[in-house]
Structures are given as C-alpha cells and as structure tokens.
Write an enzyme that holds these catalytic residues in place. Structure first.
Site, PDB file in Angstrom:
ATOM      1  N   LYS A  93       0.832  -1.203   0.000  1.00 45.90           N
ATOM      2  CA  LYS A  93       0.000   0.000   0.000  1.00 45.90           C
ATOM      3  C   LYS A  93       0.868   1.256   0.000  1.00 45.90           C
ATOM      4  CE  LYS A  93      -3.913  -2.138   0.128  1.00 45.90           C
ATOM      5  NZ  LYS A  93      -4.764  -2.150  -1.085  1.00 45.90           N
ATOM      6  N   HIS A 111      12.872  -3.054  -2.923  1.00 47.47           N
ATOM      7  CA  HIS A 111      12.145  -3.395  -4.144  1.00 47.47           C
ATOM      8  C   HIS A 111      12.953  -4.460  -4.886  1.00 47.47           C
ATOM      9  CE1 HIS A 111       9.564  -2.750  -7.653  1.00 47.47           C
ATOM     10  NE2 HIS A 111      10.657  -2.789  -8.374  1.00 47.47           N
TER      11      HIS A 111
HETATM   12  N1  LIG Z   1       4.421   6.545  -0.971  1.00 50.11           N
HETATM   13  C1  LIG Z   1       5.004   5.345  -1.244  1.00 50.11           C
HETATM   14  N2  LIG Z   1       4.498   4.221  -0.686  1.00 50.11           N
HETATM   15  C2  LIG Z   1       5.091   3.020  -0.940  1.00 50.11           C
HETATM   16  C3  LIG Z   1       6.197   2.915  -1.809  1.00 50.11           C
HETATM   17  C4  LIG Z   1       6.733   4.129  -2.365  1.00 50.11           C
HETATM   18  O1  LIG Z   1       7.767   4.119  -3.088  1.00 50.11           O
HETATM   19  N3  LIG Z   1       6.102   5.316  -2.057  1.00 50.11           N
HETATM   20  N4  LIG Z   1       6.736   1.658  -2.128  1.00 50.11           N
HETATM   21  C5  LIG Z   1       5.822   0.544  -1.896  1.00 50.11           C
HETATM   22  C6  LIG Z   1       6.398  -0.805  -2.195  1.00 50.11           C
HETATM   23  N5  LIG Z   1       6.273  -1.099  -3.640  1.00 50.11           N
HETATM   24  C7  LIG Z   1       7.418  -1.338  -4.377  1.00 50.11           C
HETATM   25  O2  LIG Z   1       8.531  -1.468  -3.843  1.00 50.11           O
HETATM   26  C8  LIG Z   1       5.008  -1.175  -4.257  1.00 50.11           C
HETATM   27  C9  LIG Z   1       3.959  -1.754  -3.564  1.00 50.11           C
HETATM   28  C10 LIG Z   1       2.693  -1.842  -4.167  1.00 50.11           C
HETATM   29  C11 LIG Z   1       2.473  -1.339  -5.443  1.00 50.11           C
HETATM   30  C12 LIG Z   1       1.103  -1.408  -6.048  1.00 50.11           C
HETATM   31  O3  LIG Z   1       0.934  -1.195  -7.247  1.00 50.11           O
HETATM   32  N6  LIG Z   1       0.102  -1.679  -5.198  1.00 50.11           N
HETATM   33  C13 LIG Z   1      -1.287  -1.804  -5.675  1.00 50.11           C
HETATM   34  C14 LIG Z   1      -2.196  -2.429  -4.611  1.00 50.11           C
HETATM   35  C15 LIG Z   1      -1.794  -3.886  -4.350  1.00 50.11           C
HETATM   36  C16 LIG Z   1      -2.703  -4.550  -3.310  1.00 50.11           C
HETATM   37  O4  LIG Z   1      -3.508  -3.847  -2.660  1.00 50.11           O
HETATM   38  O5  LIG Z   1      -2.581  -5.793  -3.147  1.00 50.11           O
HETATM   39  C17 LIG Z   1      -1.842  -0.414  -6.013  1.00 50.11           C
HETATM   40  O6  LIG Z   1      -1.494   0.553  -5.339  1.00 50.11           O
HETATM   41  O7  LIG Z   1      -2.682  -0.389  -6.931  1.00 50.11           O
HETATM   42  C18 LIG Z   1       3.516  -0.788  -6.159  1.00 50.11           C
HETATM   43  C19 LIG Z   1       4.790  -0.708  -5.581  1.00 50.11           C
HETATM   44  C20 LIG Z   1       5.262   0.606  -0.482  1.00 50.11           C
HETATM   45  N7  LIG Z   1       4.579   1.900  -0.335  1.00 50.11           N
HETATM   46  N1  LIG Z   2       7.231  -3.518  -4.965  1.00 41.90           N
HETATM   47  C1  LIG Z   2       7.125  -4.149  -3.690  1.00 41.90           C
HETATM   48  C2  LIG Z   2       7.606  -5.591  -3.766  1.00 41.90           C
HETATM   49  O1  LIG Z   2       7.479  -6.238  -4.800  1.00 41.90           O
HETATM   50  N2  LIG Z   2       8.146  -6.070  -2.637  1.00 41.90           N
HETATM   51  C3  LIG Z   2       8.653  -7.415  -2.608  1.00 41.90           C
HETATM   52  O2  LIG Z   2       7.756  -8.295  -1.922  1.00 41.90           O
HETATM   53  C4  LIG Z   2       8.511  -9.500  -1.663  1.00 41.90           C
HETATM   54  C5  LIG Z   2       7.973 -10.195  -0.441  1.00 41.90           C
HETATM   55  O3  LIG Z   2       8.551  -9.659   0.687  1.00 41.90           O
HETATM   56  P1  LIG Z   2       8.475 -10.437   2.123  1.00 41.90           P
HETATM   57  O4  LIG Z   2       8.846 -11.875   1.905  1.00 41.90           O
HETATM   58  O5  LIG Z   2       9.457  -9.694   2.977  1.00 41.90           O
HETATM   59  O6  LIG Z   2       7.032 -10.286   2.594  1.00 41.90           O
HETATM   60  C6  LIG Z   2       9.993  -9.049  -1.612  1.00 41.90           C
HETATM   61  O7  LIG Z   2      10.680  -9.617  -2.707  1.00 41.90           O
HETATM   62  C7  LIG Z   2       9.914  -7.550  -1.785  1.00 41.90           C
HETATM   63  O8  LIG Z   2      11.021  -6.995  -2.498  1.00 41.90           O
END
Ligand SMILES: Nc1nc2c(c(=O)[nH]1)N[C@@H](CN(C=O)c1ccc(C(=O)N[C@@H](CCC(=O)O)C(=O)O)cc1)CN2
Ligand SMILES: NCC(=O)N[C@@H]1O[C@H](COP(=O)([O-])[O-])[C@@H](O)[C@H]1O
Length: 221
Positions: A93, A111
């Site tokens: 989120k 990431h």
């Molecule tokens: N403000 C920020 N919040 C978060 C970031 C960030 O850079 N800025 N990084 C994420 C982690 N992340 C990648 O590393 C990432 C996590 C989730 C998504 C995504 O597209 N999520 C979906 C919803 C998924 C679900 O509810 O199961 C969405 O938002 O539509 C993209 C990148 C952590 N927070």
């Molecule tokens: N963009 C966000 C993303 O893809 N995150 C990725 O979720 C996996 C599960 O993490 P966990 O095993 O620590 O729950 C990890 O590979 C992390 O980099």
C-alpha cells in the site's frame, strides 16, 4: 540517541521482516524492531510479531475506510512508538502524505529490481520478475530506496546486482533476489542506525507533528 527504533511494514509473509529482526539480535547491531505494521490481519508478518512479542498493529482500509484517517492513524502510532526509521518490505500500500511529511527522509523500501527499472504502480511480487525476464535484462537484483510520494521513485540508497541466467524462471529469479534482499536490507538499516547514533541529535531538532496543520507548518508549501 541510545536506541534506534525501526518499524517494519509488511503485507504478507514478511521474510524481510524476519531477516531484519534476526539480524538485530546479533551482537553489535545498532537497531531494534520496535513495531510491526500490516494492512493484512492474517499476514505472516503479524503472526511473527505475536510469536516474538514484538508490538504490532493491523491498520488498513478495514480499520480506517477513510484514507486520510488511515494515514493519520499510522503516523500517530509511529510517533507514539518513538520510531526512528520506517522500513516497508513487501508492503503493498502507498504511504500517505501525512506520514511522508512527518517522516521525510526516514522511510525506506526494498524493491526486487534494479531501480529505476521495473518499478511503479502494479510492479510488485511476480510482476517485477516477469518484467525483468520479458525485457531481456542481463542483470537484476534488489534496490533499497527512500520512500517518496510515488511508488519506487525515491533516491536509491543501495542495490545488489545479480546476473539473470538463461534458464531463469520467475520462481528462480524471485528466490535469488529475495535471498539478496535478506542480506542487503539489514546492512542498510544497520548503517543508518549506526550513523544516527554516532550523530548527537541537535537540541533544536523536533519531530514533525502528524496533524495536517503541523505537518504543513513543518514543511511550508
Ligand atoms: N508513498 C510510497 N508508498 C510506498 C512505496 C513508495 O515508493 N512510495 N513503495 C511501496 C512498495 N512497492 C514497491 O517497492 C510497491 C507496492 C505496491 C504497489 C502497487 O501497485 N500496489 C497496488 C495495490 C496492491 C494490493 O492492494 O494488493 C496499487 O497501489 O494499486 C507498487 C509498488 C510501499 N509503499
Ligand atoms: N514492490 C514491492 C515488492 O514487490 N516487494 C517485494 O515483496 C517480496 C515479499 O517480501 P516479504 O517476503 O518480505 O514479505 C519481496 O521480494 C519484496 O522486495
């Protein structure tokens, strides 16, 4: 500062959380996992918190349907728990504007690709490794970056480059990258903790309040 308190945000299994916590128990480590937060009340992350007696909370759209109130609740809990660093690790989120403003420069994320490649909305879990394979990139690996308003756009702090093998699958790539994350993330947190402890906090420095007015005043437009 005598103790560097880390909050870990995770949505599912929390293997990075477990690696961070295990590493924190080693001699000489400068941080502690002080709080675990998940948006998924059935997550392995919250199970781990219970079995290891780590303070934890489920905060999500279920507990707070209004995103502004959810953001404020997360920020208030972090302040209440005297958190020094937030680590999002498998947290799916977006961190909201209030928490971002109150903890500017104190939120990092791991990431599973070499940012800026293969990041952004929808780029999490399998989708990232599928994109790496589809692109024909010869290298991949985890990145740790500062968290800013948009997904995966913050400055990269550290990366670990791994070769992509011709016979790699999403599963084999995910497994190798995840193992590298479990080494990289604790090393980055330890570095940030040791640096913070070695720098006395200036007397005039104050934490930025969570309330919208306070946060706005602290970071005037
Ligand atoms: N403000 C920020 N919040 C978060 C970031 C960030 O850079 N800025 N990084 C994420 C982690 N992340 C990648 O590393 C990432 C996590 C989730 C998504 C995504 O597209 N999520 C979906 C919803 C998924 C679900 O509810 O199961 C969405 O938002 O539509 C993209 C990148 C952590 N927070
Ligand atoms: N963009 C966000 C993303 O893809 N995150 C990725 O979720 C996996 C599960 O993490 P966990 O095993 O620590 O729950 C990890 O590979 C992390 O980099």
């Amino acid at each position: 500062m005598t103790e560097f308190r880390v909050a870990v945000f995770a949505s599912h299994e929390g293997t990075n959380l477990r690696a961070l916590h295990r590493a924190s128990l080693e001699p000489g480590m400068a941080y502690s996992v002080a709080l675990i937060l998940s948006n998924n009340r059935d997550s392995g992350a919250l199970s781990y918190a219970r079995t290891h007696a780590i303070p934890a909370a489920h905060l999500s759209g279920l507990t707070h349907p209004d995103p502004v109130e959810l953001d404020a609740a997360i920020c208030a809990l972090l302040r209440e728990q005297l958190v020094d660093l937030i680590v999002t690790a498998g947290y799916l989120k977006k961190i909201g504007p209030l928490t971002l403003a109150s903890y500017a420069g104190q939120i990092i994320n791991v990431h599973p690709s070499l940012l800026p490649r293969h990041g952004g909305q929808g780029m999490y879990g399998r989708a990232v490794h599928e994109a790496v394979l589809a692109s024909g990139d010869p290298m991949t690996g985890p990145s740790v970056h500062l968290v800013t308003a948009e997904y995966d756009t913050g400055p990269v702090i550290a990366r670990h480059e791994l070769p992509v093998h011709p016979d790699d699958t999403v599963e084999s790539l995910a497994s190798r990258v995840l193992a590298a994350e479990h080494d990289l993330l604790p090393a980055v947190v330890q570095y940030l903790a040791a640096r913070a402890i070695s720098r006395p906090t200036p007397a005039e420095s104050v934490s930025t309040p969570c309330d919208p007015v306070g946060a706005a005043d602290a970071n005037p437009a």
